[in-house]
Design a protein around this motif. Structure first.
Motif, PDB file in Angstrom:
ATOM      1  N   ILE A 113       0.843  -1.210   0.000  1.00 58.71           N
ATOM      2  CA  ILE A 113       0.000   0.000   0.000  1.00 58.71           C
ATOM      3  C   ILE A 113       0.874   1.254   0.000  1.00 58.71           C
ATOM      4  CG2 ILE A 113      -1.735   1.311   1.317  1.00 58.71           C
ATOM      5  CD1 ILE A 113      -3.012  -1.173   0.361  1.00 58.71           C
ATOM      6  N   ALA A 114       1.918   1.239   0.844  1.00 58.11           N
ATOM      7  CA  ALA A 114       2.795   2.411   0.947  1.00 58.11           C
ATOM      8  C   ALA A 114       3.398   2.745  -0.411  1.00 58.11           C
ATOM      9  CB  ALA A 114       3.901   2.148   1.964  1.00 58.11           C
ATOM     10  N   SER A 115       3.829   1.708  -1.128  1.00 62.02           N
ATOM     11  CA  SER A 115       4.422   1.950  -2.431  1.00 62.02           C
ATOM     12  C   SER A 115       3.378   2.484  -3.417  1.00 62.02           C
ATOM     13  CB  SER A 115       5.077   0.654  -2.918  1.00 62.02           C
ATOM     14  OG  SER A 115       5.104   0.609  -4.308  1.00 62.02           O
ATOM     15  N   CYS A 116       2.143   1.985  -3.336  1.00 63.98           N
ATOM     16  CA  CYS A 116       1.095   2.417  -4.274  1.00 63.98           C
ATOM     17  C   CYS A 116       0.700   3.876  -4.085  1.00 63.98           C
ATOM     18  CB  CYS A 116      -0.161   1.565  -4.115  1.00 63.98           C
ATOM     19  SG  CYS A 116       0.079  -0.128  -4.603  1.00 63.98           S
ATOM     20  N   ILE A 117       0.698   4.339  -2.842  1.00 65.72           N
ATOM     21  CA  ILE A 117       0.237   5.721  -2.622  1.00 65.72           C
ATOM     22  C   ILE A 117       1.417   6.640  -2.291  1.00 65.72           C
ATOM     23  CG2 ILE A 117      -2.093   5.033  -1.876  1.00 65.72           C
ATOM     24  CD1 ILE A 117      -1.132   5.671   1.024  1.00 65.72           C
ATOM     25  N   ARG A 118       2.640   6.180  -2.547  1.00 65.04           N
ATOM     26  CA  ARG A 118       3.857   6.969  -2.291  1.00 65.04           C
ATOM     27  C   ARG A 118       3.839   7.562  -0.882  1.00 65.04           C
ATOM     28  NH1 ARG A 118       7.051   8.342  -6.534  1.00 65.04           N
ATOM     29  NH2 ARG A 118       6.413   7.432  -8.505  1.00 65.04           N
ATOM     30  N   ALA A 119       3.727   6.699   0.095  1.00 61.45           N
ATOM     31  CA  ALA A 119       3.717   7.162   1.485  1.00 61.45           C
ATOM     32  C   ALA A 119       5.101   7.693   1.851  1.00 61.45           C
ATOM     33  CB  ALA A 119       3.344   6.010   2.407  1.00 61.45           C
ATOM     34  N   ASP A 120       5.138   8.575   2.858  1.00 65.48           N
ATOM     35  CA  ASP A 120       6.436   9.068   3.321  1.00 65.48           C
ATOM     36  C   ASP A 120       7.113   8.059   4.235  1.00 65.48           C
ATOM     37  OD1 ASP A 120       6.455  11.802   2.186  1.00 65.48           O
ATOM     38  OD2 ASP A 120       4.599  11.940   3.340  1.00 65.48           O
ATOM     39  N   GLU A 121       6.313   7.317   5.013  1.00 62.48           N
ATOM     40  CA  GLU A 121       6.878   6.284   5.891  1.00 62.48           C
ATOM     41  C   GLU A 121       5.866   5.164   6.105  1.00 62.48           C
ATOM     42  OE1 GLU A 121       8.313   7.642   9.694  1.00 62.48           O
ATOM     43  OE2 GLU A 121       9.839   8.930   8.785  1.00 62.48           O
ATOM     44  N   VAL A 122       6.367   3.975   6.432  1.00 62.91           N
ATOM     45  CA  VAL A 122       5.511   2.872   6.889  1.00 62.91           C
ATOM     46  C   VAL A 122       5.894   2.573   8.327  1.00 62.91           C
ATOM     47  CG1 VAL A 122       4.742   0.522   6.458  1.00 62.91           C
ATOM     48  CG2 VAL A 122       5.935   1.761   4.679  1.00 62.91           C
ATOM     49  N   TRP A 123       4.918   2.441   9.188  1.00 65.54           N
ATOM     50  CA  TRP A 123       5.217   2.047  10.565  1.00 65.54           C
ATOM     51  C   TRP A 123       4.642   0.650  10.811  1.00 65.54           C
ATOM     52  CZ3 TRP A 123       3.453   6.938  13.846  1.00 65.54           C
ATOM     53  CH2 TRP A 123       4.221   8.043  13.440  1.00 65.54           C
ATOM     54  N   LEU A 124       5.473  -0.240  11.310  1.00 67.85           N
ATOM     55  CA  LEU A 124       4.977  -1.553  11.730  1.00 67.85           C
ATOM     56  C   LEU A 124       4.877  -1.533  13.250  1.00 67.85           C
ATOM     57  CD1 LEU A 124       7.003  -4.127   9.563  1.00 67.85           C
ATOM     58  CD2 LEU A 124       4.921  -2.881   8.976  1.00 67.85           C
ATOM     59  N   MET A 125       3.649  -1.539  13.760  1.00 69.79           N
ATOM     60  CA  MET A 125       3.448  -1.474  15.200  1.00 69.79           C
ATOM     61  C   MET A 125       3.172  -2.887  15.724  1.00 69.79           C
ATOM     62  SD  MET A 125       3.406   1.926  15.425  1.00 69.79           S
ATOM     63  CE  MET A 125       2.836   2.224  17.096  1.00 69.79           C
ATOM     64  N   SER A 126       3.953  -3.286  16.746  1.00 64.36           N
ATOM     65  CA  SER A 126       3.691  -4.616  17.296  1.00 64.36           C
ATOM     66  C   SER A 126       3.980  -4.595  18.783  1.00 64.36           C
ATOM     67  CB  SER A 126       4.564  -5.650  16.593  1.00 64.36           C
ATOM     68  OG  SER A 126       5.904  -5.461  16.993  1.00 64.36           O
ATOM     69  N   ASP A 127       4.191  -5.772  19.376  1.00 56.04           N
ATOM     70  CA  ASP A 127       4.409  -5.795  20.821  1.00 56.04           C
ATOM     71  C   ASP A 127       5.884  -5.771  21.194  1.00 56.04           C
ATOM     72  OD1 ASP A 127       4.775  -8.245  19.735  1.00 56.04           O
ATOM     73  OD2 ASP A 127       3.483  -9.334  21.119  1.00 56.04           O
ATOM     74  N   VAL A 128       6.781  -5.516  20.236  1.00 58.74           N
ATOM     75  CA  VAL A 128       8.202  -5.351  20.588  1.00 58.74           C
ATOM     76  C   VAL A 128       8.624  -3.917  20.284  1.00 58.74           C
ATOM     77  CG1 VAL A 128       8.722  -7.762  20.135  1.00 58.74           C
ATOM     78  CG2 VAL A 128       9.092  -6.079  18.343  1.00 58.74           C
ATOM     79  N   ASP A 129       9.708  -3.491  20.961  1.00 61.35           N
ATOM     80  CA  ASP A 129      10.117  -2.092  20.856  1.00 61.35           C
ATOM     81  C   ASP A 129      10.790  -1.748  19.535  1.00 61.35           C
ATOM     82  OD1 ASP A 129       9.137  -1.034  23.166  1.00 61.35           O
ATOM     83  OD2 ASP A 129      10.858  -1.647  24.370  1.00 61.35           O
ATOM     84  N   GLY A 130      11.210  -2.774  18.806  1.00 57.94           N
ATOM     85  CA  GLY A 130      11.928  -2.539  17.559  1.00 57.94           C
ATOM     86  C   GLY A 130      12.798  -3.743  17.293  1.00 57.94           C
ATOM     87  N   LEU A 131      13.728  -3.638  16.339  1.00 59.18           N
ATOM     88  CA  LEU A 131      14.677  -4.731  16.153  1.00 59.18           C
ATOM     89  C   LEU A 131      15.681  -4.637  17.293  1.00 59.18           C
ATOM     90  CD1 LEU A 131      15.268  -4.469  12.300  1.00 59.18           C
ATOM     91  CD2 LEU A 131      13.850  -6.121  13.516  1.00 59.18           C
TER      92      LEU A 131
END
Ligand code: ASP
Ligand code: MG
Length: 465
Positions: free
Chosen positions: A219-237
């Motif tokens: 979706i992000a690529s289709c609408i040329r988003a500025d950022e994608v955020w993946l929200m989950s139960d961990v703080d990050g990598l």
């Protein structure tokens, strides 16, 4: 900014969480254009897979009971999430119609007594169909405009490779932007169901487990988003599994290639193809926690900031595997030996995780998942032992430890630091593999040695600082 924000199943697992997510989106939508992508609530996808297993085993009672548990769960969550009675009623109607369709599908499959890849994808896409209605109504409940769309409705068109489909990007781009742009300009927040799309005949397809991440980046690529955020139960990598290493830290920045390696190694499970749609437009991704929104998480970009570039960025582990060592003089200088071994194992459905061959060509070692070990050993004994292979040795319960970081490329002395620090812990290294990209150095130890080796490496490369 234009943002695509994806929430995983635990992030929308309870009424309290869904309300918090809706609030978070509402606040962020004041300054940004937002498209949401949602996974199925909690373990719904697992429940749907269990329904399919029960159908295969002709256990109708069990299929019915899982369906009624799943129905109850969604209706109850919906009821406790929405306070406005008109909105709650509209949600109930939507859910009931979707649940009826699910029930019809399930009974059809029971009557036919079969689960085809096509009907399975249709079945397991229902988790997201239910979750997006609940989340979108929770946003409406905050007096903010929102609409729920499945992957098919928003225009994700895929090939017909059920269970592992890939988007046809040109068609998808056209349809998704045509569907989303008018909604965004009218200030609606679209809530899109992750994990699934539809092929050119309109049959529902899925991207494989964890596929909602992939939906978000498509979706992000289709609408040329500025950022994608993946929200989950961990703080990050993380620099290591925090359950193993107390001083493990969130990694501030990684490159797409590093993140891809880390995703494969399961530090935080990200759908491995998720990065593809971002590469050409260089859209940054943030991996963040739903439960700790003040933490900025990990930023994934094409070119991470120099300051964040360390030689090694993380030590990850895949525990509980089996190691098979195959030897034989007749393997030496015989073209096709490796091909025969790998084809034979592939035919038996064994997935090989790691490979190493000595230059003398007299031995090949492989690592397979513990679940595949029996099958692998049986296959080798039945089909290859006494022919191209003279001897096989099996070690059960080994761990693969992998160091990941593009700073290792061309840096002298990394291997000596790695094996030096492991040796100090009196840990025996059983097998080693490094690709020539030098992005990833992996080795195998006994599982009982793995925790201390990981800690030693985390200390050696000062990943806790
Ligand atoms: N619901 C799907 C799964 O559990 C997709 C996802 O969560 O990303 O695999
Ligand atoms: Mg899930």
């Amino acid at each position: 900014m234009r943002l695509v924000i994806k929430f995983g199943g635990t992030s929308v697992g309870t009424p309290k969480h869904i309300k918090a997510v809706a609030k978070f989106i509402q606040i962020n939508s004041k300054k940004n254009q937002i498209v949401m992508v949602c996974s199925a609530i909690g373990d719904t996808t697992d429940d749907l897979l269990e329904i399919s297993d029960s159908i295969k085993k002709e256990n109708r009672v069990k299929a019915d009971s899982i369906l009624s548990k799943l129905t109850k769960k969604h209706l109850q969550i919906a009821n406790e999430t929405i306070s406005n009675s008109v909105i709650r009623k509209s949600l109930d109607q939507k859910l009931e119609s979707i649940l009826n369709e699910l029930k019809g599908l399930m009974h059809g499959m029971i009557l036919l007594g079969e689960v085809t890849p096509q009907s399975l994808d249709y079945l397991i896409s229902f988790g997201e169909r239910l979750s997006i209605e609940i989340v979108s109504h929770a946003i409406l409940d905050l007096k903010t405009k929102s609409v729920a769309l499945t992957g098919k409705e928003v225009g994700i068109v895929t090939d017909s490779n059920f269970g592992q489909s890939k988007p046809l990007m040109d068609t998808t781009r056209l349809r998704v932007s045509t569907n989303l742009e008018p909604l965004l300009s009218k200030k609606f927040i679209p809530v899109i169901g992750g994990f699934a799309g539809a092929d050119q005949h309109g049959h529902v397809t899925t991207f494989g487990r964890g596929g909602s991440d992939y939906t978000a980046t498509i979706i992000a690529s289709c609408i040329r988003a500025d950022e994608v955020w993946l929200m989950s139960d961990v703080d990050g990598l993380m620099s290591a599994d925090p359950k193993m290493v107390k001083t493990a830290k969130v990694i501030p920045e990684v490159s797409y290639v590093e993140a891809m390696e880390m995703a494969l190694f399961g530090a935080k499970q990200i759908h491995p193809r998720s990065f593809e749609p971002l590469l050409s437009k260089k859209i940054p991704m943030r991996i963040r926690s739903t439960f700790n929104v003040n933490n900025t998480g990990t930023l994934v970009t094409a070119n991470p900031d120099e300051k964040t570039n360390k030689t090694v960025k993380c030590v990850s582990v895949i525990r509980h595997n089996g190691l098979i060592d195959m030897r034989g003089g007749s393997m030496v200088g015989a073209p096709g030996t490796a091909a025969t071994i790998f084809t034979t194992l592939a035919k038996a459905g064994v997935n090989i995780m790691m490979i190493s061959q000595s230059p003398s060509e007299s031995s090949i070692s492989i690592v397979v998942k513990k679940n595949d070990l029996d099958k692998a050993v049986n296959t080798i004994e039945m089909e290859l032992l006494g022919k191209i292979i003279k001897k096989i040795d099996v070690t059960t319960d080994v761990s693969i430890i992998a160091l990941i970081g593009s700073g290792m490329r061309g840096t002298i002395g990394v291997a000596s630091r790695v094996f030096g620090s492991v040796a100090k812990r009196k840990t025996n290294v059983m097998m080693i593999a490094q690709g020539s990209s030098e992005l990833n150095l992996a080795f195998v130890v006994k599982d009982s040695d793995c925790a201390s080796a990981v800690q030693a490496l985390h200390d050696e490369f000062r990943l806790g600082n």
